[in-house]
Enzyme design. Structure first.
Site, PDB file in Angstrom:
ATOM      1  N   TYR A 144      16.068  12.751 -37.179  1.00 31.66           N
ATOM      2  CA  TYR A 144      15.179  12.085 -36.099  1.00 31.66           C
ATOM      3  C   TYR A 144      13.843  12.448 -36.844  1.00 31.66           C
ATOM      4  O   TYR A 144      13.284  13.413 -36.872  1.00 31.66           O
ATOM      5  CB  TYR A 144      15.568  12.273 -34.706  1.00 31.66           C
ATOM      6  N   ASP A 239      10.519  17.201 -43.056  1.00 34.03           N
ATOM      7  CA  ASP A 239      10.250  17.047 -41.539  1.00 34.03           C
ATOM      8  C   ASP A 239      10.351  18.526 -41.136  1.00 34.03           C
ATOM      9  O   ASP A 239      11.627  18.511 -40.612  1.00 34.03           O
ATOM     10  CB  ASP A 239      11.198  16.008 -40.845  1.00 34.03           C
ATOM     11  N   LYS A 267       5.234  20.555 -32.507  1.00 31.88           N
ATOM     12  CA  LYS A 267       5.896  21.620 -31.808  1.00 31.88           C
ATOM     13  C   LYS A 267       5.280  22.932 -31.901  1.00 31.88           C
ATOM     14  O   LYS A 267       3.872  23.113 -31.269  1.00 31.88           O
ATOM     15  CB  LYS A 267       7.520  21.791 -32.092  1.00 31.88           C
TER      16      LYS A 267
HETATM   17  N1  PMP Z   1      10.511  15.298 -36.069  1.00 26.11           N
HETATM   18  C1  PMP Z   1      11.497  16.046 -35.721  1.00 26.11           C
HETATM   19  C2  PMP Z   1      12.497  16.741 -36.808  1.00 26.11           C
HETATM   20  C3  PMP Z   1      11.374  16.198 -34.208  1.00 26.11           C
HETATM   21  O1  PMP Z   1      12.515  16.978 -33.888  1.00 26.11           O
HETATM   22  C4  PMP Z   1      10.684  15.422 -33.652  1.00 26.11           C
HETATM   23  C5  PMP Z   1      10.840  15.715 -31.933  1.00 26.11           C
HETATM   24  N2  PMP Z   1      11.800  16.246 -31.564  1.00 26.11           N
HETATM   25  C6  PMP Z   1       9.891  14.563 -33.901  1.00 26.11           C
HETATM   26  C7  PMP Z   1       9.621  14.337 -35.429  1.00 26.11           C
HETATM   27  C8  PMP Z   1       8.885  13.695 -33.345  1.00 26.11           C
HETATM   28  O2  PMP Z   1       7.961  14.624 -32.751  1.00 26.11           O
HETATM   29  P1  PMP Z   1       7.353  14.231 -31.504  1.00 26.11           P
HETATM   30  O3  PMP Z   1       8.245  14.243 -30.351  1.00 26.11           O
HETATM   31  O4  PMP Z   1       6.197  15.160 -31.138  1.00 26.11           O
HETATM   32  O5  PMP Z   1       6.684  12.919 -31.529  1.00 26.11           O
END
Ligand code: PMP
Length: 428
Positions: A144, A239, A267
């Site tokens: 994701y 990511d 995060k």
């Molecule tokens: N990339 C990863 C690996 C994530 O875990 C998340 C959110 N859990 C995101 C992108 C998206 O981040 P956000 O919810 O702050 O938009």
């Protein structure tokens, strides 16, 4: 334990907010029952509006690495507020945090701050496309990367939980440029790359996946991707929204010694404020506007309150490497305890873990990719989740998530979490 106030709030929320929540998984749809509404959180605990106390094992989906409401971060935020909440102009804080990020994260020579992980990944892929002049990119099934259109193809996390890994609203035109491969399958990646030779701008992945539950890269997988990207002039994007500043001060890339071209972060980087970032090789980052032609902007990007929180968090992590030894010890204690319980009860479930991330999968299969994760009994997970919640343990309300432990967890908390596991697993 009563949750009447939460129930009332949820009924009202559903009238004014789609599904009653501002992010889908919060609705507890996958686990049954109504969500609990939160009043406050402190250290290892989170408290709902009915006054129930829970031990935290999800920690706002990752950001609260040092536990909730950490005094240093709180003070930094209050102090920053005295100077105003937003300027829309450069500040010294932004320079300081950028310099620190380049020191901590091996791949990052230059970095741009944004407001969420979603913005970071969208911007990083746009940049890779602008830099290479190519249009396609490859992602892995069950990873994701936020809710940007081009990522909502075989997406993990809430997208699987809600049963739409491919979201309506994403056009065919967008979807055709997102190529897919199973996680941990280098041969398949090679095939896809060969079939799209010279057309792939980027390969993006969670170097340690958290969004189909916690799934580790097999030995050689990250190195293999690095090699393919070098040979084919493809931009490798890690990511690290979940893993950044969590698995080590420099993220998964530092721990596993594989250095991507670009890294996306989120995060922990905001200390609990809405922050994301993308960074990498200066040569690529200089393609970003205004030094280069790839446009990306943000009214609230580099917001001074958010930067004060993030900078305080990162400084603390940079200066206290013992945080990571402690987190690993906490993770190992929990996972070893849980494995003992599973053995004792004769339950064949699988646990994947690394440092302060782990997932208990309700399957007897090894989980190395999305297809493996989907062999889980999600109905059983739902019962497990509710059992744990009733015993005062706050887990992620979906099988397809990792847990995120914090330094606020002490041995007494771990004992309580393990006790609750034993009772709950016995009762299923
Ligand atoms: N990339 C990863 C690996 C994530 O875990 C998340 C959110 N859990 C995101 C992108 C998206 O981040 P956000 O919810 O702050 O938009």
């Amino acid at each position: 334990m009563t949750t009447n106030k939460s129930k009332q709030l949820f009924e009202k929320a559903k009238k004014f907010i789609p599904g009653g929540v501002n992010s889908p998984v919060r609705a507890f749809k996958a686990v049954g029952g109504d969500p609990i509404f939160i009043e406050k959180a402190e250290g290892a605990y989170i408290y709902d509006v009915d006054g129930n106390q829970y031990i935290e094992a999800i920690n706002s989906w990752g950001p609260m690495l040092l536990g909730h409401n950490h005094p240093l971060v709180r003070e930094a935020v209050i102090k920053a507020m005295e100077n105003g909440t937003s300027f829309g102009a450069p500040t010294g804080l932004e320079v300081e945090i950028a310099e620190l990020i380049t020191k901590m994260v091996p791949s990052v020579e230059k970095v741009r701050m944004v407001n969420s992980g979603t913005e970071a990944t969208m911007s990083a892929v746009r940049l890779a496309r602008g830099y290479t002049g190519r249009e396609k990119f490859l992602k892995f099934e069950g990873n994701y990367h936020g809710h940007g259109d081009s990522f909502l193809i075989a997406a993990g996390s809430g997208a699987i939980t809600m049963g739409n890994p491919n979201s309506p609203g994403v056009t065919k035109g967008t979807a055709k440029d997102t190529l897919l491969a199973p996680f941990n399958d280098l041969e398949k990646v090679k095939e896809v790359v060969a079939a799209n030779k010279g057309e792939i701008a980027a390969i993006i992945l969670e170097p340690v996946a958290g969004n189909m539950g916690c799934v580790l890269p097999e030995p050689g997988f990250l190195q293999g991707l690095r090699k393919i990207c070098d040979e084919e002039s493809i931009v490798l994007i890690f990511d690290e929204v979940m893993t950044g500043f969590r698995l080590s001060p420099g993220g998964a890339q530092q721990l596993m010694d594989v250095i991507p071209d670009l890294t996306t972060m989120g995060k922990i980087i905001g200390g609990g404020m809405p922050v994301g970032a993308y960074g990498g090789k200066a040569e690529i980052m200089d393609f970003v506007s205004p030094s280069g032609p790839v446009y990306q902007a943000g009214t609230l990007s580099g917001n001074p309150i958010a930067m004060a929180a993030g900078l305080t968090m990162l400084k603390y992590l940079n200066e206290n490497p013992s945080v990571y030894t402690q987190l690993s010890k906490t993770g190992d204690t929990l996972v070893n305890g849980l494995k003992e319980i599973l053995n004792r009860l004769g339950l064949p479930y699988t646990i994947n873990n690394l440092g302060s991330m782990y997932t208990l999968f309700f399957t007897d299969q090894k989980v190395k990719n999305f297809a493996d994760a989907q062999t889980c009994d999600t109905g059983l997970f739902g019962k497990y989740f509710r059992g744990m919640l009733d015993k005062g343990i706050y887990l992620a309300p979906s099988q397809y998530e990792s847990l995120f432990l914090s330094t606020a967890l002490e041995q007494t908390h771990l004992d309580q979490i393990l006790d609750a596991n034993e009772q709950t697993l016995k009762s299923l």
